[in-house]
Write a protein that holds these residues in place. Structure first.
Motif, PDB file in Angstrom:
ATOM      1  N   HIS A  29     -40.938  -2.589  -2.374  1.00  0.00           N
ATOM      2  CA  HIS A  29     -40.732  -2.700  -3.736  1.00  0.00           C
ATOM      3  C   HIS A  29     -39.259  -3.256  -4.050  1.00  0.00           C
ATOM      4  N   THR A  38     -38.329   1.776  -9.087  1.00  0.00           N
ATOM      5  CA  THR A  38     -38.532   0.303  -8.880  1.00  0.00           C
ATOM      6  C   THR A  38     -38.592  -0.496  -9.776  1.00  0.00           C
ATOM      7  N   CYS A  40     -40.645  -2.408 -10.738  1.00  0.00           N
ATOM      8  CA  CYS A  40     -42.099  -2.203 -11.456  1.00  0.00           C
ATOM      9  C   CYS A  40     -42.264  -0.809 -12.130  1.00  0.00           C
ATOM     10  N   CYS A  74     -44.606  -5.868  -3.102  1.00  0.00           N
ATOM     11  CA  CYS A  74     -45.309  -5.354  -4.420  1.00  0.00           C
ATOM     12  C   CYS A  74     -45.465  -6.730  -5.515  1.00  0.00           C
ATOM     13  N   CYS A  77     -43.433  -5.957  -8.833  1.00  0.00           N
ATOM     14  CA  CYS A  77     -42.013  -6.128  -8.562  1.00  0.00           C
ATOM     15  C   CYS A  77     -41.615  -7.735  -8.551  1.00  0.00           C
TER      16      CYS A  77
HETATM   17 ZN   LIG Z   1     -43.221  -2.720  -7.282  1.00  0.00          ZN
END
Ligand SMILES: [Zn+2]
Length: 95
Positions: A29, A38, A40, A74, A77
């Protein structure tokens, strides 16, 4: 220095390269140093992610694209602005 900070990475797993540097592996991430989650929105501690302040997110993206590195980027992200050289664009909301 007034520059926008580049995200580093947080990852679920790690390995050590020939020079003894920790490298990310597994779920990777984007993470801004100084924060505890992170890009996200995952809390690092609860998601059991380790910080890799010396590994830039852009480098992790490059590694994931070019090597058999075991890195799973990810997507949330990546969509959250981690890819700084590209304009933000909406991703398909379906999994
Ligand atoms: Zn992420």
């Amino acid at each position: 220095m007034g520059k926008k900070q580049e995200p580093s990475v947080a990852a679920s797993s790690e390995w050590t390269d020939e020079e003894g540097l920790r490298q990310p592996r597994g779920d990777v991430h984007a993470w801004l140093p100084g924060t505890n989650q992170t890009l996200c929105g995952l809390p690092l501690h609860r998601a059991r992610l380790d910080r890799f302040q010396h590994v830039l997110w852009v480098d992790a993206l490059w590694l994931a694209d070019t090597t058999d590195s075991g890195i799973a980027i990810c997507r949330r992200c990546a969509a959250a602005g981690g890819r700084s050289t590209r304009r933000w664009s909406r991703v398909d909301p379906r999994p």
